[in-house]
Scaffold this motif. Structure first.
Motif, PDB file in Angstrom:
ATOM      1  N   ALA A 143       7.694   5.297   4.418  1.00 17.69           N
ATOM      2  CA  ALA A 143       9.917   4.460   3.579  1.00 17.69           C
ATOM      3  C   ALA A 143       9.726   5.371   2.322  1.00 17.69           C
ATOM      4  O   ALA A 143      11.167   6.108   2.618  1.00 17.69           O
ATOM      5  CB  ALA A 143       9.278   3.327   3.691  1.00 17.69           C
ATOM      6  N   TYR A 186      -0.502  -0.258   6.701  1.00 13.84           N
ATOM      7  CA  TYR A 186       0.127  -0.746   5.314  1.00 13.84           C
ATOM      8  C   TYR A 186       0.517   0.907   4.757  1.00 13.84           C
ATOM      9  O   TYR A 186       1.442   0.949   4.288  1.00 13.84           O
ATOM     10  CB  TYR A 186      -0.172  -1.630   4.570  1.00 13.84           C
ATOM     11  CG  TYR A 186       0.337  -1.805   3.242  1.00 13.84           C
ATOM     12  CD1 TYR A 186       1.563  -2.657   3.719  1.00 13.84           C
ATOM     13  CD2 TYR A 186      -0.526  -1.373   1.849  1.00 13.84           C
ATOM     14  CE1 TYR A 186       2.415  -2.736   2.264  1.00 13.84           C
ATOM     15  CE2 TYR A 186       0.841  -1.816   0.996  1.00 13.84           C
ATOM     16  CZ  TYR A 186       2.015  -2.225   1.119  1.00 13.84           C
ATOM     17  OH  TYR A 186       2.708  -2.572   0.255  1.00 13.84           O
ATOM     18  N   VAL A 193       8.794  -1.743   1.834  1.00 14.89           N
ATOM     19  CA  VAL A 193       7.949  -2.633   2.935  1.00 14.89           C
ATOM     20  C   VAL A 193       7.819  -4.280   2.731  1.00 14.89           C
ATOM     21  O   VAL A 193       7.962  -4.671   3.321  1.00 14.89           O
ATOM     22  CB  VAL A 193       6.386  -1.724   3.395  1.00 14.89           C
ATOM     23  CG1 VAL A 193       5.282  -1.948   3.947  1.00 14.89           C
ATOM     24  CG2 VAL A 193       7.038   0.055   4.107  1.00 14.89           C
ATOM     25  N   LEU A 203       2.963   2.530   6.250  1.00  9.43           N
ATOM     26  CA  LEU A 203       4.227   2.751   6.198  1.00  9.43           C
ATOM     27  C   LEU A 203       4.642   2.661   4.534  1.00  9.43           C
ATOM     28  O   LEU A 203       5.991   3.235   4.573  1.00  9.43           O
ATOM     29  CB  LEU A 203       4.198   0.482   6.209  1.00  9.43           C
ATOM     30  CG  LEU A 203       3.739   0.228   8.260  1.00  9.43           C
ATOM     31  CD1 LEU A 203       3.974  -1.671   7.994  1.00  9.43           C
ATOM     32  CD2 LEU A 203       5.037   0.600   8.794  1.00  9.43           C
TER      33      LEU A 203
END
Length: 204
Positions: free
Chosen positions: A188, A181, A105, A184
């Motif tokens: 991932a 965030y 990220v 994310l």
């Protein structure tokens, strides 16, 4: 003679990758915390993998290397990168697979990534940290230096947040309290970097 489009493409390839991540915020550190973090980034022990056996370690490296190959074609560097990620994450008491998700990220595995606010390298470490807890001559584009700082900083934030990874990730990105965030990183991590093997031992 190069046409204008070719010239623009060559220029773009020569420029450092600009990361879209946020940034850690500079905060006042107590003397004891500063000293602790300084010790954490100063140790220079050789990287080692903490697995139950050498076979398990090799299997982990082989599998993670396969997943990372398209992003990092050089096999020797890829193995060095993964070994360093595993060592630094485990040393800081972090899950190496989560750290791989964070790196995806933060920088998309670009060694020389630079954000709009100046965060650098794989884990997008802000330069003020070298002044605060290290030495100014430390190069945040250096593989091990960047991962050492990144993992140490995230561990620090995790301690501040009493083990709450969601909030620690928000601090790391400078977006505390916002869900984008942490989500994310979690996405991932779970989509690309979950380990198919048994959980490695955590060693200090």
């Amino acid at each position: 003679m190069l046409n204008p489009k070719s010239s623009i493409l060559i220029l773009a390839l020569c420029l450092p990758f600009t990361a879209q991540a946020g940034a850690q915020r500079e905060e006042q550190l107590s003397a004891s915390v500063r000293a602790m973090l300084h010790r954490a980034v100063s140790d220079q022990a050789a990287p080692k993998l903490a697995f139950a056996s050498q076979q398990e370690a090799q299997a982990w490296l082989d599998e993670m290397s396969r997943r990372l190959e398209k992003r990092m074609p050089d096999a020797n560097y890829r193995f060095d990168f993964l070994s360093t990620v595993h060592y630094e994450a485990t040393r800081a008491g972090l899950d190496p697979h989560m750290v791989l998700g964070l790196i995806e990220v933060e920088s998309r595995f670009k060694k020389y990534a630079v954000s709009k606010v100046g965060a650098r390298g794989y884990m997008q470490v802000m330069p003020f940290w070298t002044k605060a807890i290290g030495t100014r001559d430390q190069n945040l584009f250096h593989l091990r230096t960047n991962l050492r700082y990144g993992c140490t900083i995230l561990r620090h934030y995790l301690d501040i947040e009493k083990g709450n990874l969601y909030r620690a990730l928000g601090r790391y990105n400078g977006s505390l309290g916002k869900p984008q965030y942490p989500n994310l990183v979690k996405s991932a991590w779970q989509k690309h970097w979950q380990s198919p093997f048994s959980t490695p031992r955590q060693e200090g």
